[in-house]
Design a protein around this motif. Sequence first.
Motif, short mmCIF file in Angstrom:
data_model
loop_
_atom_site.label_atom_id
_atom_site.label_comp_id
_atom_site.label_asym_id
_atom_site.label_seq_id
_atom_site.Cartn_x
_atom_site.Cartn_y
_atom_site.Cartn_z
N SER A 151 37.45 47.59 34.71
CA SER A 151 36.26 47.03 35.36
C SER A 151 36.21 45.54 35.00
O SER A 151 37.09 45.04 34.31
N GLY A 152 35.16 44.86 35.44
CA GLY A 152 35.06 43.43 35.16
C GLY A 152 34.71 43.11 33.71
O GLY A 152 34.85 41.97 33.28
N GLY A 153 34.26 44.11 32.97
CA GLY A 153 33.89 43.86 31.58
C GLY A 153 32.63 43.02 31.47
O GLY A 153 31.89 42.81 32.44
N SER A 154 32.40 42.51 30.27
CA SER A 154 31.16 41.78 29.99
C SER A 154 31.14 40.39 30.61
O SER A 154 30.06 39.79 30.73
N SER A 155 32.30 39.86 31.01
CA SER A 155 32.33 38.47 31.46
C SER A 155 32.43 38.30 32.96
O SER A 155 32.30 37.17 33.46
N LEU A 156 32.69 39.39 33.72
CA LEU A 156 32.88 39.25 35.16
C LEU A 156 32.19 40.38 35.91
O LEU A 156 32.09 41.51 35.41
N ASP A 157 31.73 40.06 37.12
CA ASP A 157 31.27 41.05 38.09
C ASP A 157 32.23 40.98 39.26
O ASP A 157 32.33 39.93 39.91
N ILE A 158 32.95 42.06 39.53
CA ILE A 158 34.04 42.06 40.51
C ILE A 158 33.76 43.10 41.58
O ILE A 158 33.25 44.19 41.29
N LEU A 159 34.11 42.78 42.82
CA LEU A 159 33.99 43.76 43.89
C LEU A 159 34.81 45.00 43.56
O LEU A 159 35.99 44.88 43.20
N PRO A 160 34.24 46.20 43.63
CA PRO A 160 35.00 47.41 43.30
C PRO A 160 36.27 47.49 44.16
O PRO A 160 36.21 47.44 45.39
N SER A 161 37.40 47.62 43.49
CA SER A 161 38.67 47.50 44.21
C SER A 161 39.80 48.22 43.48
O SER A 161 39.75 48.44 42.28
N THR A 162 40.81 48.56 44.27
CA THR A 162 42.08 49.01 43.73
C THR A 162 42.98 47.79 43.59
O THR A 162 42.94 46.88 44.41
N VAL A 163 43.80 47.78 42.54
CA VAL A 163 44.65 46.62 42.23
C VAL A 163 46.12 47.04 42.31
O VAL A 163 46.52 48.07 41.75
N ILE A 164 46.91 46.21 43.00
CA ILE A 164 48.35 46.40 43.10
C ILE A 164 49.03 45.36 42.22
O ILE A 164 48.76 44.16 42.35
N GLU A 165 49.90 45.81 41.32
CA GLU A 165 50.70 44.92 40.47
C GLU A 165 51.96 44.53 41.24
O GLU A 165 52.70 45.40 41.71
N PRO A 166 52.25 43.23 41.41
CA PRO A 166 53.46 42.84 42.13
C PRO A 166 54.72 43.32 41.40
O PRO A 166 54.77 43.40 40.18
N THR A 167 55.74 43.65 42.18
CA THR A 167 57.05 44.02 41.64
C THR A 167 58.13 43.55 42.60
O THR A 167 57.88 43.46 43.81
N ASP A 168 59.29 43.26 42.07
CA ASP A 168 60.41 42.82 42.91
C ASP A 168 61.14 43.99 43.56
O ASP A 168 62.04 43.78 44.38
N ASP A 169 60.79 45.21 43.21
CA ASP A 169 61.41 46.41 43.77
C ASP A 169 60.64 46.80 45.03
O ASP A 169 59.52 47.31 44.95
N PRO A 170 61.21 46.60 46.23
CA PRO A 170 60.44 46.86 47.46
C PRO A 170 60.09 48.33 47.64
O PRO A 170 59.03 48.64 48.20
N VAL A 171 60.94 49.24 47.20
CA VAL A 171 60.64 50.66 47.35
C VAL A 171 59.48 51.05 46.44
O VAL A 171 58.53 51.73 46.86
N LEU A 172 59.53 50.59 45.19
CA LEU A 172 58.43 50.88 44.26
C LEU A 172 57.14 50.22 44.75
O LEU A 172 56.07 50.82 44.67
N HIS A 173 57.24 49.00 45.26
CA HIS A 173 56.06 48.31 45.76
C HIS A 173 55.41 49.11 46.89
O HIS A 173 54.18 49.29 46.90
N ALA A 174 56.20 49.62 47.81
CA ALA A 174 55.66 50.39 48.93
C ALA A 174 54.96 51.65 48.43
O ALA A 174 53.89 52.03 48.93
N LYS A 175 55.53 52.31 47.43
CA LYS A 175 54.91 53.52 46.88
C LYS A 175 53.59 53.18 46.18
O LYS A 175 52.61 53.94 46.29
#
Length: 343
Positions: A151-175
């Motif tokens: 979550s945003g914790g004590s210092s941020l208020d963030i729109l509720p969201s899912t987060v994608i971590e970038p990766t150089d593997d296109p197959v893993l990225h798509a999954k």
Amino acid sequence: MGKPAAVRPSSAFTTVDLDGAGKQVGFLMIPHSPNDDAWGVTRIPLAVIQNGSGPTVVLEAGNHGDEYEGQIAIGELIRELDPGRVQGRLILMPANNVHAVIAGQRVSPVDGLNFNRTFPGDTRGTITAQISAFVADHIYPRADAFLDLHSGGSSLDILPSTVIEPTDDPVLHAKSVAAARAFDAPFTVVISNLGEPRTATAAACRAGLITVGTEMAGGGTVSIEALAICRRGVRNVLAHLGVLPPQDASPPQGDGAVLELPGTSAFVFATMDGVFEPLHRNGTPVRAGERAGRIHCTWDPTRTPDELFYQADGILYGRRQPGRVRPGNCCLAVAAPYRGALA
């Protein structure tokens, strides 16, 4: 996946069998010898639910101690989920940065470390580094997918969201994109943490895991709306991955659009010591060069406030929660339409 053949020597041990069947609830135990306890341990909550055949999914919360929605959602799964509904294995860690969780703060009060900047950890380091080392050496190699609930914790208020971590593997990225969309939060955002490689999600991607993060509101409180999104989203992803039956998923509510934080231009940082006055609510469309807020030196009324400006077009994604700021504090974050490939 099987147990790793060789890992770094460690004094950590568990009270559960990570490869055992049924539901087990216990602890990861790390020897800890502070001033008042010669032969004690730090206990990190750990549960395993295994039944039938299917993938192994790791669910983590309490990466930062002041981010609560994920901690609650995973705790409920541990208590309530019938192992008979599982096909595969769940490894559930609801309070990984346990000293920070107990203190209700972002970093561990024991060693001052941010758990999410310690991967791949150090088996002979401080407590926080030893926890991340155990995750890297013993949890990730057993897993197929990883859900990191923030979550945003004590210092941020963030729109509720899912987060994608970038990766150089296109197959893993798509999954990972498919799993993030299955979570079905109001927003899905690609976040690189300014290229930081020491986060739990970056390490999970390097280990080849389907990886989904979240940001569930924040402000150091429990959001009713965000907690409902988190509860529903976790089950959606587990159903998407085949660990829970399809009927456990909720009907889709979002449009599937994906945003990103466009590098350093996404952020508006404090320029002086003072009190930050934002000019827009989260979700507001904004443009580069537009006034974003002001910083007031309230103890020196002769000083003109500093003006802050957006550096990117998009929507206001996150806003600092405490008004008091110091130079370099993140005041605002802007999300823009994702420009990369999704599959």
